[in-house]
Design a protein around this motif. Sequence first.
Motif, short mmCIF file in Angstrom:
data_model
loop_
_atom_site.label_atom_id
_atom_site.label_comp_id
_atom_site.label_asym_id
_atom_site.label_seq_id
_atom_site.Cartn_x
_atom_site.Cartn_y
_atom_site.Cartn_z
N ASN A 69 43.63 31.02 31.79
CA ASN A 69 43.86 32.61 31.60
C ASN A 69 42.81 33.25 32.01
O ASN A 69 41.44 33.08 31.92
N GLN A 70 42.92 34.51 32.56
CA GLN A 70 41.89 35.34 33.12
C GLN A 70 41.55 36.58 32.41
O GLN A 70 42.58 37.49 32.38
N ASP A 80 60.54 35.05 27.30
CA ASP A 80 58.93 35.12 26.90
C ASP A 80 58.08 35.05 28.02
O ASP A 80 56.94 34.60 27.67
N ARG A 81 58.25 36.29 28.75
CA ARG A 81 57.31 36.49 29.45
C ARG A 81 56.64 38.09 29.01
O ARG A 81 57.30 38.81 28.62
N TYR A 82 55.36 38.02 29.51
CA TYR A 82 54.54 38.91 28.92
C TYR A 82 54.38 40.09 30.01
O TYR A 82 54.00 39.70 31.11
N HIS A 83 54.46 41.40 29.63
CA HIS A 83 54.12 42.53 30.65
C HIS A 83 53.15 43.61 29.93
O HIS A 83 53.41 43.97 28.74
N GLN A 137 43.96 40.08 29.20
CA GLN A 137 44.07 39.09 29.90
C GLN A 137 45.25 38.79 30.62
O GLN A 137 46.45 39.45 30.22
N GLN A 138 45.39 38.04 31.48
CA GLN A 138 46.38 37.69 32.38
C GLN A 138 46.74 36.21 32.39
O GLN A 138 45.81 35.65 31.94
N ASP A 139 48.10 35.72 32.64
CA ASP A 139 48.26 34.38 32.40
C ASP A 139 48.07 33.89 31.19
O ASP A 139 47.37 32.90 30.93
N VAL A 140 48.78 34.44 30.31
CA VAL A 140 48.38 34.34 28.75
C VAL A 140 49.02 32.90 28.34
O VAL A 140 48.49 32.46 27.21
N THR A 182 31.76 31.15 35.64
CA THR A 182 32.97 30.34 34.68
C THR A 182 34.13 31.37 34.13
O THR A 182 35.21 31.06 34.20
N GLY A 183 33.81 32.65 34.07
CA GLY A 183 34.83 33.57 33.97
C GLY A 183 35.34 33.68 32.49
O GLY A 183 35.00 32.77 31.63
N ALA A 184 35.84 34.63 32.14
CA ALA A 184 36.32 35.22 30.81
C ALA A 184 37.67 34.59 30.57
O ALA A 184 38.70 34.72 31.79
N GLY A 185 38.26 34.28 29.52
CA GLY A 185 39.27 34.01 29.05
C GLY A 185 40.11 35.36 28.45
O GLY A 185 40.04 36.37 29.01
N HIS A 186 40.47 35.29 27.31
CA HIS A 186 40.82 36.38 26.38
C HIS A 186 39.98 37.46 26.28
O HIS A 186 39.04 36.97 25.46
#
Length: 379
Positions: A87-88, A365-368, A78-81, A109-113
């Motif tokens: 989130n995408q 606290d940023r994810y990569h 996912q992105q934008d966790v 509608t799209g997927a989340g996680h």
Amino acid sequence: MTRRHRRRAAPLGVLLAGLVAGSLLCATSVAPAYAEPGSPESGKQAARSRTSSAKLQADGSLSDVAGLSEKDVWAVGQQDVWDFWQNQGVITHWNGSSWTEVDVRNDTTGAGHLRSVAAASKNDVWAVGDGHDGLPYVARGNRDGFDRLAVPQLRGGDWIGAVAATTGRVVLVGSRDGRTFVADAAAPSWTGWATVQGPIGALYGVGLTGKSEGWAVGDSGSRPVILRLTTTGWKVSRVPAVKGGFLRDIYVQSRKRAVAVGGIYQRSGKIRPLVLSWDGESWTREKLPVAQAELYGVTGDGDGAFWVSGYDPARPGTAFLLTYTGSKWKVVHGDSVPDRTVRLQAVTRVGATTMAVGHTLDANDRYHDVIETFGTSAK
């Protein structure tokens, strides 16, 4: 497969961090600054590892990986966790030289996680997770694109943690109403889904060796839970009594060999690693060379060797694997990512290469997203 704890009340900040990290995914259960490829920390083993990325958008994390060959690997995440409503979900493919995101067609509608991916063949790949419409998300496709499948037997409140696929059959596992839950369907229509509820708890990992042979693992909230699939259906399997134990993934080599991984909650809040092995007759607990570690994913080469991905709290900025090559378990550390915490959520073995995926977390606290490769392709 990946990798998720459920237990104990926690402060909101800790709970949210755990949710997006993949360590608290079921409510009822328990990055751009990359290390240079081939920057060895020490010794020959580090020289065989390489840290890279699928280059997801900001706050991206990979949850699972499945490989058919060294030039045909799938990963999801996912992105934008941190944005739980926007989130995408991400499906990305490795062709041997680069990662490319693959879209889901005709889905408004799209997927989340997206938590789990399984590849039965190059044209039969499955991804599961959460939908933004409140329903579990199930998609099937290939390099040309995916389609979301409508599964009437799934409903709001169902939680899907993992998927496994083999020629002619797909199995989803998770939880429903606080109990372990399994849904499966057969080719060619993929419409006749059958559902089964098991004991209290949730299932986080599943593996198949055939249409009517497989295992699913999870926990009850206080002990490990394992279900076995035979020609008569899913049945609860006897496991060693491990208080506070949980299982997050399983690799099934054959009827007589399987390995399940997870951990044991300690009163101190720390987690001891847990590995159970199946010898065709019973599950036994393995002796491990590390006292504290979080284990999320497991894979094998089909010939008696296994690799386990996770997190080593003693070396938080270093990629961590457990390996077994037929005699004993060993710890392997890969590249160190400066000023980051590295969690490898899942792992796959393709040819002579072991590829683990997950994320790093920086001081802000940023994810990569992160991909750690061990083996010939890492040289």
